[in-house]
Design an enzyme around this catalytic site. Structure first.
Site, PDB file in Angstrom:
ATOM      1  NE  ARG A 170       8.234  -8.719  -5.869  1.00 23.72           N
ATOM      2  CZ  ARG A 170       7.027  -8.396  -6.310  1.00 23.72           C
ATOM      3  NH1 ARG A 170       6.039  -8.182  -5.446  1.00 23.72           N
ATOM      4  NH2 ARG A 170       6.785  -8.274  -7.587  1.00 23.72           N
ATOM      5  CE  LYS A 190      -1.563  -4.991  -7.938  1.00 23.02           C
ATOM      6  NZ  LYS A 190      -0.455  -4.106  -8.291  1.00 23.02           N
TER       7      LYS A 190
END
Ligand code: AMP
Length: 214
Positions: A160, A13
């Site tokens: 992350r 995305k």
């Protein structure tokens, strides 16, 4: 034109949203990015969200809907790409109100259809340049010179904290339990378009372009 990109973590995305920003002048509204920024700055929202994000669970609907409302006000005259929002039925309803208040309507909900096991490999291997944000992957896309960013020459990289396997599995489970069930809500409105998210970045981009230009 306002669109939602929907799909589990790692479906692509963010990558596709960034491309639409570059090619069409649309604005990417990523609640994940907004929350990471809030965590980095130590704002009250960031302090509330940090542990929830590290566990791979969902931050409250009220927090993310407020973030989207604030950012939508800076999208006047531009199409918005909702990336990672909505993630629950409540958020979908909140979005409808937020858009309606600003005389905006949703044009498409594009679902990126992907294979979950492949996503775990995609996500756990990804890292970015700490300076310019260029994306890399342990298996699929290492820097040409080890330890040096291809784009800016920087030597530090980051991952992350929620891209480890255990958290990724929780994020997938959250997607299945809370986010996938909003598809019927949009199907009833005739807005859902499906794209095979397992193709190359270029193939997925072409499929999205065909929808937006169709
Ligand atoms: P993402 O960058 O979209 O993968 O989001 C990273 C994390 O931020 C998620 O695992 C959630 O903890 C939180 N998050 C992002 N967007 C939302 C949202 N719309 N609703 C609830 N939590 C969210």
């Amino acid at each position: 034109m306002d669109i939602i990109l929907l799909g589990p973590p790692g479906a692509g995305k963010g990558t596709q949203a960034q491309r639409l920003v570059a090619t069409r002048g649309m604005i990417q509204l990523s609640t994940g990015d907004m929350l990471r920024e809030a965590v980095a700055k130590g704002t009250p929202t960031g302090l509330k969200a940090k542990a929830v994000m590290e566990a791979g669970e969902l931050v409250s609907d009220a927090i993310v809907s407020a973030l989207i409302g604030e950012r939508l006000d800076s999208c006047v005259g531009h199409g918005a790409i909702f990336d990672g929002f909505p993630r629950t039925k409540h958020q979908a309803e909140a979005l409808e109100i937020l858009l309606g208040e600003r005389d905006r309507t949703l044009d498409h909900v594009i679902e990126l259809v992907v294979d979950e096991e492949a996503l775990v490999v995609r996500i756990t291997g990804r890292f970015t340049c700490a300076n310019c944000g260029a994306s890399y992957h342990d298996k699929f896309h290492l820097p040409k010179v080890e330890g040096t960013c291809d784009v800016c020459g920087h030597h530090e990289f980051k991952r992350r904290p929620d891209d480890n396997e255990q958290t990724v599995r929780t994020r997938m489970a959250e997607y299945r339990a809370k986010t996938a069930p909003i598809l019927p809500y949009y199907e009833e409105k005739g807005l859902v378009r499906r794209v095979d998210g397992m193709g190359s970045v270029e193939e997925v981009a072409a499929a999205i372009d065909a929808i937006l230009d169709g």
